[in-house]
Design a protein around this motif. Structure first.
Motif, PDB file in Angstrom:
ATOM      1  N   PRO A 206       1.100  -0.864   0.176  1.00  0.00           N
ATOM      2  CA  PRO A 206       0.013  -0.405   0.085  1.00  0.00           C
ATOM      3  C   PRO A 206       1.193   1.304  -0.221  1.00  0.00           C
ATOM      4  O   PRO A 206       0.883   2.834  -1.164  1.00  0.00           O
ATOM      5  CB  PRO A 206      -0.620  -0.141   1.767  1.00  0.00           C
ATOM      6  N   LEU A 207       2.271   1.774   0.286  1.00  0.00           N
ATOM      7  CA  LEU A 207       2.595   2.603   0.713  1.00  0.00           C
ATOM      8  C   LEU A 207       3.314   2.595  -0.860  1.00  0.00           C
ATOM      9  O   LEU A 207       3.485   3.677  -0.889  1.00  0.00           O
ATOM     10  CB  LEU A 207       3.941   2.152   1.580  1.00  0.00           C
ATOM     11  N   TYR A 208       3.484   1.589  -1.550  1.00  0.00           N
ATOM     12  CA  TYR A 208       3.637   1.722  -2.843  1.00  0.00           C
ATOM     13  C   TYR A 208       3.554   2.274  -3.617  1.00  0.00           C
ATOM     14  O   TYR A 208       3.779   3.792  -4.519  1.00  0.00           O
ATOM     15  CB  TYR A 208       5.087   0.961  -2.909  1.00  0.00           C
ATOM     16  N   ARG A 209       2.297   2.102  -3.636  1.00  0.00           N
ATOM     17  CA  ARG A 209       1.331   2.995  -4.099  1.00  0.00           C
ATOM     18  C   ARG A 209       0.103   4.088  -4.036  1.00  0.00           C
ATOM     19  O   ARG A 209       0.255   4.915  -4.639  1.00  0.00           O
ATOM     20  CB  ARG A 209      -0.607   1.667  -3.769  1.00  0.00           C
ATOM     21  N   ILE A 210       0.319   4.404  -2.856  1.00  0.00           N
ATOM     22  CA  ILE A 210       0.383   6.100  -2.637  1.00  0.00           C
ATOM     23  C   ILE A 210       1.170   6.712  -2.659  1.00  0.00           C
ATOM     24  O   ILE A 210       1.251   7.962  -3.130  1.00  0.00           O
ATOM     25  CB  ILE A 210       0.788   5.829  -0.355  1.00  0.00           C
ATOM     26  N   LEU A 211       2.584   5.793  -2.431  1.00  0.00           N
ATOM     27  CA  LEU A 211       3.236   6.654  -3.682  1.00  0.00           C
ATOM     28  C   LEU A 211       3.714   7.416  -3.821  1.00  0.00           C
ATOM     29  O   LEU A 211       4.033   8.472  -5.249  1.00  0.00           O
ATOM     30  CB  LEU A 211       5.001   6.527  -2.676  1.00  0.00           C
ATOM     31  N   ALA A 212       3.380   6.322  -5.787  1.00  0.00           N
ATOM     32  CA  ALA A 212       2.865   6.470  -6.977  1.00  0.00           C
ATOM     33  C   ALA A 212       1.690   7.359  -6.838  1.00  0.00           C
ATOM     34  O   ALA A 212       2.218   8.333  -8.238  1.00  0.00           O
ATOM     35  CB  ALA A 212       3.161   5.308  -7.548  1.00  0.00           C
ATOM     36  N   PHE A 213       0.682   7.648  -5.863  1.00  0.00           N
ATOM     37  CA  PHE A 213      -0.334   8.200  -6.480  1.00  0.00           C
ATOM     38  C   PHE A 213       0.136   9.752  -5.987  1.00  0.00           C
ATOM     39  O   PHE A 213      -0.035  10.743  -6.468  1.00  0.00           O
ATOM     40  CB  PHE A 213      -1.240   7.822  -5.702  1.00  0.00           C
ATOM     41  N   VAL A 214       0.948   9.989  -5.296  1.00  0.00           N
ATOM     42  CA  VAL A 214       1.280  11.263  -4.612  1.00  0.00           C
ATOM     43  C   VAL A 214       2.880  11.500  -6.108  1.00  0.00           C
ATOM     44  O   VAL A 214       1.763  12.794  -5.980  1.00  0.00           O
ATOM     45  CB  VAL A 214       2.001  11.008  -3.390  1.00  0.00           C
ATOM     46  N   ALA A 215       3.420  10.839  -6.398  1.00  0.00           N
ATOM     47  CA  ALA A 215       4.356  11.183  -7.684  1.00  0.00           C
ATOM     48  C   ALA A 215       2.942  12.249  -8.672  1.00  0.00           C
ATOM     49  O   ALA A 215       3.798  12.796  -9.390  1.00  0.00           O
ATOM     50  CB  ALA A 215       4.910  10.461  -8.003  1.00  0.00           C
ATOM     51  N   GLY A 216       2.577  10.773  -9.358  1.00  0.00           N
ATOM     52  CA  GLY A 216       1.254  11.465 -10.540  1.00  0.00           C
ATOM     53  C   GLY A 216       0.309  12.625  -9.661  1.00  0.00           C
ATOM     54  O   GLY A 216       0.272  13.264 -10.694  1.00  0.00           O
ATOM     55  N   ALA A 217      -0.117  13.197  -8.442  1.00  0.00           N
ATOM     56  CA  ALA A 217      -0.810  13.887  -8.367  1.00  0.00           C
ATOM     57  C   ALA A 217       0.701  15.520  -8.767  1.00  0.00           C
ATOM     58  O   ALA A 217      -0.308  16.029  -8.916  1.00  0.00           O
ATOM     59  CB  ALA A 217      -0.464  13.687  -7.068  1.00  0.00           C
ATOM     60  N   PHE A 218       1.573  15.130  -7.924  1.00  0.00           N
ATOM     61  CA  PHE A 218       2.362  16.315  -8.863  1.00  0.00           C
ATOM     62  C   PHE A 218       2.308  16.210 -10.248  1.00  0.00           C
ATOM     63  O   PHE A 218       2.472  17.347  -9.999  1.00  0.00           O
ATOM     64  CB  PHE A 218       4.349  15.983  -8.006  1.00  0.00           C
ATOM     65  N   VAL A 219       2.523  15.907 -10.203  1.00  0.00           N
ATOM     66  CA  VAL A 219       2.900  16.478 -12.287  1.00  0.00           C
ATOM     67  C   VAL A 219       1.603  16.433 -12.213  1.00  0.00           C
ATOM     68  O   VAL A 219       1.220  17.392 -13.478  1.00  0.00           O
ATOM     69  CB  VAL A 219       3.163  14.998 -12.543  1.00  0.00           C
ATOM     70  N   ALA A 220       0.292  16.045 -12.170  1.00  0.00           N
ATOM     71  CA  ALA A 220      -1.013  15.718 -12.516  1.00  0.00           C
ATOM     72  C   ALA A 220      -1.368  17.912 -12.212  1.00  0.00           C
ATOM     73  O   ALA A 220      -1.588  18.605 -12.520  1.00  0.00           O
ATOM     74  CB  ALA A 220      -2.581  15.479 -11.949  1.00  0.00           C
ATOM     75  N   GLY A 221      -0.683  18.319 -10.754  1.00  0.00           N
ATOM     76  CA  GLY A 221      -0.746  19.637 -10.240  1.00  0.00           C
ATOM     77  C   GLY A 221       0.307  20.010 -11.378  1.00  0.00           C
ATOM     78  O   GLY A 221      -0.557  21.844 -11.711  1.00  0.00           O
ATOM     79  N   VAL A 222       0.996  19.571 -11.518  1.00  0.00           N
ATOM     80  CA  VAL A 222       1.898  20.538 -12.597  1.00  0.00           C
ATOM     81  C   VAL A 222       1.169  21.029 -14.019  1.00  0.00           C
ATOM     82  O   VAL A 222       0.885  22.599 -14.248  1.00  0.00           O
ATOM     83  CB  VAL A 222       2.858  20.380 -13.355  1.00  0.00           C
ATOM     84  N   GLY A 223       0.172  20.203 -14.710  1.00  0.00           N
ATOM     85  CA  GLY A 223      -0.262  20.667 -15.079  1.00  0.00           C
ATOM     86  C   GLY A 223      -1.586  21.558 -14.882  1.00  0.00           C
ATOM     87  O   GLY A 223      -1.705  22.014 -16.358  1.00  0.00           O
ATOM     88  N   GLY A 224      -1.974  21.077 -14.043  1.00  0.00           N
ATOM     89  CA  GLY A 224      -3.032  21.779 -13.646  1.00  0.00           C
ATOM     90  C   GLY A 224      -2.741  23.861 -13.511  1.00  0.00           C
ATOM     91  O   GLY A 224      -3.601  24.645 -13.895  1.00  0.00           O
TER      92      GLY A 224
END
Length: 333
Positions: A206-224
């Motif tokens: 679960p931790l690995y999946r959470i951290l991956a989700f966080v990395a994806g959130a950062f990139v999506a935020g840059v796009g936003g």
């Protein structure tokens, strides 16, 4: 720089070179409507492609996440007069924090359940933005979100904004490419392939999946951030279900399991969105038909179709050379 390195990255170097000269050889319409639009859309789609290809998580929450960054920046700069660069930092940190919370909930679900819970995030974000009028401006949204300047270079100039978006897209791409080659990225791919076995080996799945989700959130935020600068505003319509589907379509058309596919899909989608209405009033239906055709011909998207063509061409050339070589041998014999 070795010859082998140039051969491996020659296509990427050529494409980057074309992207750099692009604003100088096309009209302003193409720079704005095709160039900038494709770049910010590619950044958001890249966050989804990263989660799908390396984490096995097809997330429909990326639109909500880029909406968090966009709204945070708009509220801070337009409503409260905060320095734009400080607002960007706060917006990205807030997006990462929201991504961590949402990821913690979604990380223990898989398959269709993960897809549905992230879709629920997107729907919630839309209704919150639409109904929380005192915070988000309601249906009208927040207008006048202007891009700042960098060392005297104004990003209000569309060419400058294009180059800033290009730089951000390249950095996000290189960052994700580096991340997937680290021990974390390799372990994440193991979690994608066999989470039960990885858990048995002592990995906190679960931790690995959470951290991956966080990395994806950062990139999506840059796009936003770039999406808001591009549109000069943000409203609930910027993060509705249609935009969520658009990001998914971009990722799938380009190639859901290759980061480069986000760029291919974004350019293809942007071109279709701008020119399909010249052929039919039902351009959304046309985009849907093309989406289905690409899926039927190549599950790997347009990038997969190109790779299939290259493989078949190389096989044809090899067979041709083998046949010619055999013919020459017989003639000499």
């Amino acid at each position: 720089m070795s010859v082998g390195w140039v051969r491996r990255h020659g296509v990427a170097i050529v494409i980057l070179g074309l992207a750099v000269v692009f604003p100088f050889v096309v009209s302003e319409f193409w720079v704005v409507q095709i160039g900038i639009s494709s770049l910010w859309l590619a950044i958001v789609a890249m966050s989804l492609t990263f989660l799908a290809s390396y984490g096995g998580m097809i997330s429909l929450a990326q639109t909500a996440l880029y909406g968090v960054a966009g709204y945070a920046m708009a509220i801070l700069t337009v409503e409260n007069g905060v320095n734009p660069w400080l607002a960007i930092l706060v917006a990205l940190l807030l997006t990462v924090a929201v991504g961590a919370v949402l990821g913690t909930v979604a990380a223990r679900t898989y398959g269709i359940y993960f897809l549905m819970i992230t879709l629920a995030y997107g729907v919630f974000a839309y209704y919150f933005a639409n109904q929380a009028r005192q915070i988000t401006g309601g249906h009208g949204g927040i207008n006048g979100v202007l891009a700042p300047s960098i060392g005297g270079i104004s990003l209000l100039d569309r060419t400058n904004l294009y180059f800033a978006a290009l730089l951000a897209a390249v950095l996000c791409y290189l960052g994700l490419r580096y991340l997937v080659r680290t021990p974390f990225g390799i372990a994440l791919q193991g979690v994608r392939d066999d989470p039960l076995r990885m858990s048995a080996l002592g990995f906190n799945v679960p931790l690995y999946r959470i951290l991956a989700f966080v990395a994806g959130a950062f990139v999506a935020g840059v796009g936003g951030v770039f999406a808001v600068w591009y549109n000069v505003r943000i409203s609930p319509g910027s993060i509705d279900l249609t935009r969520t589907v658009d990001v998914l379509v971009v990722s799938v058309i380009g190639g859901l399991y290759r980061l480069e596919g986000a760029f291919v899909g974004a350019v293809a989608f942007t071109l279709l969105s701008n020119y399909a209405n010249e052929f039919t009033d039902r351009y959304n239906m046309l985009i849907g038909v093309i989406f289905l055709v690409v899926l039927l011909l190549s599950p790997g998207g347009l990038l997969g179709m190109w790779e299939q063509f290259v493989r078949r061409f190389r096989t044809f050339v090899t067979r041709l050379k083998t046949r010619d070589g055999g013919r020459e041998a017989r003639e000499k014999g």
